[in-house]
Design an enzyme around this catalytic site. Sequence first.
Site, short mmCIF file in Angstrom:
data_model
loop_
_atom_site.label_atom_id
_atom_site.label_comp_id
_atom_site.label_asym_id
_atom_site.label_seq_id
_atom_site.Cartn_x
_atom_site.Cartn_y
_atom_site.Cartn_z
N LYS A 52 0.83 -1.21 0.00
CA LYS A 52 0.00 0.00 0.00
C LYS A 52 0.87 1.26 0.00
CE LYS A 52 -3.64 -2.70 2.07
NZ LYS A 52 -4.51 -3.06 3.21
N GLN A 96 -4.78 -1.73 9.23
CA GLN A 96 -4.57 -3.05 8.64
C GLN A 96 -5.17 -4.13 9.55
OE1 GLN A 96 -3.13 -3.73 5.56
NE2 GLN A 96 -3.86 -5.78 5.97
N ASP A 119 -11.42 2.10 3.44
CA ASP A 119 -11.72 0.67 3.27
C ASP A 119 -13.23 0.44 3.14
OD1 ASP A 119 -9.41 -0.92 3.16
OD2 ASP A 119 -9.11 -0.84 5.34
C1 BQF Z 1 -0.74 -10.03 -5.98
C2 BQF Z 1 -5.49 -9.42 2.33
C3 BQF Z 1 -6.34 -11.45 3.26
C4 BQF Z 1 -6.49 -10.83 4.50
C5 BQF Z 1 -6.15 -9.51 4.67
C6 BQF Z 1 -0.96 -7.89 -4.69
C7 BQF Z 1 -1.77 -7.91 -2.42
C8 BQF Z 1 -1.85 -9.27 -2.45
C9 BQF Z 1 -1.52 -9.96 -3.62
C10 BQF Z 1 -2.16 -7.14 -1.21
C11 BQF Z 1 -4.93 -8.64 1.24
C12 BQF Z 1 -4.73 -9.23 -0.12
C13 BQF Z 1 -4.52 -7.32 1.49
C14 BQF Z 1 -1.06 -9.29 -4.73
C15 BQF Z 1 -3.85 -6.48 0.46
C16 BQF Z 1 -4.44 -8.17 -1.16
O1 BQF Z 1 0.15 -9.56 -6.72
O2 BQF Z 1 -1.42 -11.01 -6.25
C17 BQF Z 1 -1.32 -7.22 -3.54
O3 BQF Z 1 -1.35 -6.39 -0.70
N1 BQF Z 1 -3.44 -7.25 -0.67
C18 BQF Z 1 -4.75 -6.77 2.79
O4 BQF Z 1 -4.45 -5.61 3.04
O5 BQF Z 1 -5.31 -7.51 3.75
C19 BQF Z 1 -5.65 -8.81 3.58
C20 BQF Z 1 -5.84 -10.76 2.19
#
Ligand code: BQF
Length: 284
Positions: A52, A96, A119
């Site tokens: 992020k 987060q 969010d």
């Molecule tokens: C990619 C998330 C589960 C629980 C809390 C790019 C992200 C992930 C994968 C990423 C996720 C999943 C995020 C890829 C944020 C997505 O290239 O495939 C980016 O950073 N995510 C989160 O903040 O909390 C989570 C999944």
Amino acid sequence: MAKLIDGKAVSAKVKAQVRDEVSALKEKGVHVGLAVVIVGNNQASRVYVNNKKKACAEVGIESFEYALPEETTQAELLELVAKLNGDDNVNGILVQLPLPKQIDENAVINEILPEKDVDAFHPANVGHIMIGDYSFLPCTPAGIMELIADTGIDVCGKKCVVVGRSNIVGKPMAMLLLHSNGTVTICHSRTENLKEICAEADILVAAVGRRDFITGDMVKEGAVVIDVGMNRNDEGKLCGDCKFDECAEKAGFITPVPGGVGPMTIAMLMKNTVTAARIKAGIA
Ligand code: BQF
């Protein structure tokens, strides 16, 4: 054989648009800032927060990281959120998830000013979404709608099946598909005849959180398959909720993991942060 839906490419387009909007706002003297709050030492959360912050840098949004220790109390976190609510340099507040067990996530979400809730987890924003009158959409479902649009397939009238009913993905996803005039079914761990229901879906969204959960026999020939899963296999490699090879053989379109839904989640967060700044500045 399915076509891959390229989440990296679609997210790059969204981020390019956001970058232009951020620079246009800067010319009007409007600054865009996102506070990113992380509590504790969850490894996955650290990766997500870094993604992020990196995206903010790419699009010209200033990010402010607040990294708090694992033993942070709920009162301390609420105090930080209250401070960020009153900080004019902060247009968006992202806490987060998940949070350590001594902290009630809902209490924290409720404390974020709805107009800074990028969010879209605050009950006021959830309500706006339910009614269909909103400024922010939750990032993952909003990103998935962009990926579906990228296939050229119109959701209107289609059978849409969402597997998973979380507040973050499944429930809002169903609502967005409904707003696009899809015929929506939400399935979950207690659903009977899951395989048969999935196998009728024109658009199948898998948000279960278990690897290899969706198998080829659950996919209709030519369907759009969206894999929201973020799991690790035995070798520690990132994998989704779908048995990819089997599902790809049947689907018309499918998202890969990584490189599918994940990058869109990040791009839509950037978009929401600019929207928050624009609304605050009174620029529609
Ligand atoms: C990619 C998330 C589960 C629980 C809390 C790019 C992200 C992930 C994968 C990423 C996720 C999943 C995020 C890829 C944020 C997505 O290239 O495939 C980016 O950073 N995510 C989160 O903040 O909390 C989570 C999944």
